[in-house]
Design an enzyme around this catalytic site. Structure first.
Site, short mmCIF file in Angstrom:
data_model
loop_
_atom_site.label_atom_id
_atom_site.label_comp_id
_atom_site.label_asym_id
_atom_site.label_seq_id
_atom_site.Cartn_x
_atom_site.Cartn_y
_atom_site.Cartn_z
CG ASP A 102 -2.26 0.98 1.17
OD1 ASP A 102 -2.28 1.55 0.10
OD2 ASP A 102 -3.07 0.40 1.87
CD GLU B 127 -0.11 5.90 -4.08
OE1 GLU B 127 -0.78 5.06 -4.24
OE2 GLU B 127 0.17 6.19 -2.74
CG ASP C 136 -7.93 4.65 -0.78
OD1 ASP C 136 -7.68 3.34 -1.10
OD2 ASP C 136 -6.94 5.12 0.11
#
Length: 660
Positions: free
Chosen positions: A371, A374, A441
């Site tokens: 997770d 980025e 998300d």
């Protein structure tokens, strides 16, 4: 004007402030690089080029042609580039503007000893673009779009597009920038980079171009059969016992699941990659029990490191963390100020994997949820980031590539054969590290569902065969709301025909506790229930049916994911991939799921019928009625809540019984 040199295997062009190099990079591929000084041999994430035989010819008037298989590049004595196929059709052409004396290639100084780069191309009115990774921008054809080149939550930049003019364009640059697919021209921009670098891929079809692109960037490993079923997840199971009880309930109800997820903040502190023993007292026993039920465990990993972590000081001293060029090193806030480990630093990658291996892998965990890939920082001031490989403006887009590589390399070294990790962002070549890309998300509504259909198809055209979305969306969703239940059912039907079939979401939970472990100091609460039986009896019966359909299709899905690992052919793909002669460049809400099944999602509230276009050249069978239709027509089909319209190509390997 400039100086043109024809060498054995390349063309070089020099003028004031620029050295340009044009050469073959594998069969049917031409690479273009330009720099203020000598061009560099940095390939970033590309694989080495295969050997090929290119031909170079001089032209009357001082120009030259490099011919490589089904593609050729012509350069004039002034330095202008044009790309053609073997029949002489112009595929792609640089845009030089004589009226305003604007060059197609711009190289000018930017900070840190690097260069601001622009590449302008001619726009063609009938051209359409697809790919560029994933982003919920609600666009299918990218013509007319301006897209930032960066990594953010819900946005993965993979700077590769396929064009309806039958070529592929790969912007080989991890720098922050943008691309403008304008009606007056196409422009690629890197704000701060060492050189201009792009590749053009030729071929007779978009499918051939896609396969050639995957040869350059790598294939996904073989997708294991066990992972083709449903993955169960929510934000978040708070304790070991809660997670186990959900898996047991699926077992009692005889609903098969492939995977269940242990989400974030199961650890004591960010930057301490291990289970919190207070809430997860015996993870080895948990894994053994799941194995006995035939269920794998996916464990969330965050790359964040809190200054209060037991590992922070060692990582800081040894330059294992992303640093700020100026000011404090805090990059985000989540239960306190956090920074991130720097996966571009090999020592940092080995350190983090060493902790993960000791605390997870060695007790039986084999699958990881990577997770925050980025990484997610606030604000996104890329110029203030310092990575092992350079300033953030130059290299930020590489973060998810190296994050995935660190884990893949560690798992391979440990002897693991089947590697399946979930990740929220990707770059050129990420697919070769066994990652399932998910779309981040996103919102929990019909508008978001419509966008996800397009997002999945763009990801497929970007070389990502393993893709998934949070079924039902991530942010919100009231399991007791009839309106949301309808949205969830429609999303679940779509999810059953995605490469990876995965539940997840942060469902509304009115009156949820505000004390640990449910709220973790008030910062990271747990959402409401998100299991099949959470949505009422009507929904439950429909959802069970689609789990069974997915079970029926698993051998078919496995077979065609194997094909993706062999030649790059995506399982989920737009109609123009299989039916190029029809040029259906605007149809996003019908797609092929392998060669034998066309999926037609319903993505509007209250919709109980929809129109479907049936491509020419095949006889199509309505899976619900068994009725046969000839191709080349548009029909209206019923779509009651319990049904997603599905059409089989007659003569294929799927039968109507498998879809009922």
């Amino acid at each position: 004007m400039g100086v043109l040199k024809l060498l054995t295997d390349k063309i070089r062009f020099s003028r004031e402030g620029e050295v340009l190099q044009v050469e073959a990079y594998g069969e049917h591929v031409i690479r273009v690089r330009a720099a203020v000084g000598e061009v560099q041999d940095e390939n970033w994430t590309l694989l080495p080029a295969e050997a090929c035989r290119a031909e170079i010819f001089s032209l009357d008037g001082g120009g030259a042609i490099l011919k490589n298989g089904k593609l050729q590049a012509e350069i004039t004595k002034a330095g202008k580039l044009t790309f053609r196929n073997n029949s002489g059709k112009v595929l792609l052409e640089e845009h030089w503007t004589a009226e305003r004396d604007l060059d197609a290639r711009v190289l000018r100084h930017s900070p840190y000893g690097l260069t601001h780069i622009e590449q302008r191309m001619v726009a063609f009115a009938d051209e359409h673009f697809y790919g560029m990774g994933q982003e919920a921008h609600d666009l299918f054809d990218l013509k007319g779009a301006t897209l930032d080149l960066c990594q953010q939550n819900t946005k993965s930049t993979i700077p590769f597009v396929v064009s309806s003019r039958c070529y592929g364009f790969l912007w080989n640059n991890p720098a922050i920038g943008r691309v403008e697919f304008g009606t007056s021209g196409t422009r690629w921009v890197a704000e701060s980079a060492a050189q201009l670098d792009y590749l053009v891929i030729g071929g007779d079809s978009i499918a051939e171009i896609e396969r050639r692109y995957c040869m350059l960037t790598g294939y996904a490993p073989e997708f294991p059969m066990w992972a083709t079923g449903m993955w169960q997840s929510k934000l978040r199971y708070e304790t070991q016992e809660e997670l186990l009880e959900v898996a047991r309930e699926y077992k009692r109800r005889e609903i098969p699941i492939s995977m269940i997820v242990c989400d974030y903040f199961h650890w004591p502190q960010q930057g301490e990659w291990k289970f919190d023993k207070e809430y997860w007292p015996d993870p080895e026993a948990m894994i053994r029990e799941l194995d006995e039920m035939g269920v794998k465990l996916l464990v969330s990993i965050w790359p964040t490191v809190d200054p209060r972590s037991e590992n922070f000081e060692e990582m800081r001293i040894n330059n294992m963390l992303i640093r700020s060029e100026w000011g404090p090193g805090t990059l985000t806030f989540c239960r306190g100020p956090e920074t991130y480990y720097d996966p571009m630093n090999p020592e940092a990658g080995e350190f983090v994997w060493g902790k993960v291996k000791q605390n997870y892998y060695d007790i039986g965990v084999r699958n990881f949820w990577l997770d925050e890939a980025e990484p997610e920082i606030a604000p996104y001031d890329y110029e203030n980031l310092r990575y092992w490989l350079g300033n953030g403006m130059q290299v930020s887009s590489l973060y998810p590539f190296y994050y995935a590589k660190n884990f893949y390399d560690g798992q391979k070294a440990a002897g693991q054969k089947e590697i399946v990790n979930l990740i929220r962002s990707a770059f050129i070549g990420s697919q070769r590290f066994g990652v399932v890309l998910w779309s981040g998300d996103i919102m929990a509504d019909f508008d978001s569902l419509r966008r996800q259909i397009k997002t999945g198809l763009h990801a497929a055209m970007s070389g990502i065969p393993w893709w998934t979305t949070d079924i039902g969306g991530f942010h919100g969703g009231d399991v007791n709301s009839p309106e949301y239940r309808e949205c969830f059912i429609r999303w679940f039907q779509f999810g059953a025909f995605c490469p990876v079939f995965r539940m997840h979401g942060f469902r509304n939970r009115p009156g949820r506790p505000t004390t640990p472990p449910y709220c973790l100091d008030g910062f990271c609460p747990s959402g409401g229930p998100n299991e099949l039986w959470s949505y009422g009896e009507e929904a439950y019966e429909i959802l069970k049916k689609y789990v069974q359909i997915r079970e029926n299709l698993r051998p078919y899905i496995f077979k065609h994911l194997q094909k993706a690992s062999q030649d790059g052919t995506p399982l989920m793909r737009p109609l123009f991939y299989d039916f190029p002669e029809e040029k259906n460049y605007g149809i996003f809400d019908e797609y092929m799921f392998g060669p034998d099944l066309m999926v037609c999602p319903v993505y509007e509230a209250g919709c109980r019928e929809r129109s479907v276009y049936l491509p020419m050249g095949s006889v199509w069978i309505d899976a619900a009625s068994g009725r046969e239709y000839g191709g080349g027509s548009t029909i209206s089909v019923e779509a009651p809540l319990a049904r997603i319209p599905l059409f089989l190509r007659k003569g294929g390997t799927i039968t109507e019984d498998m879809l009922r």
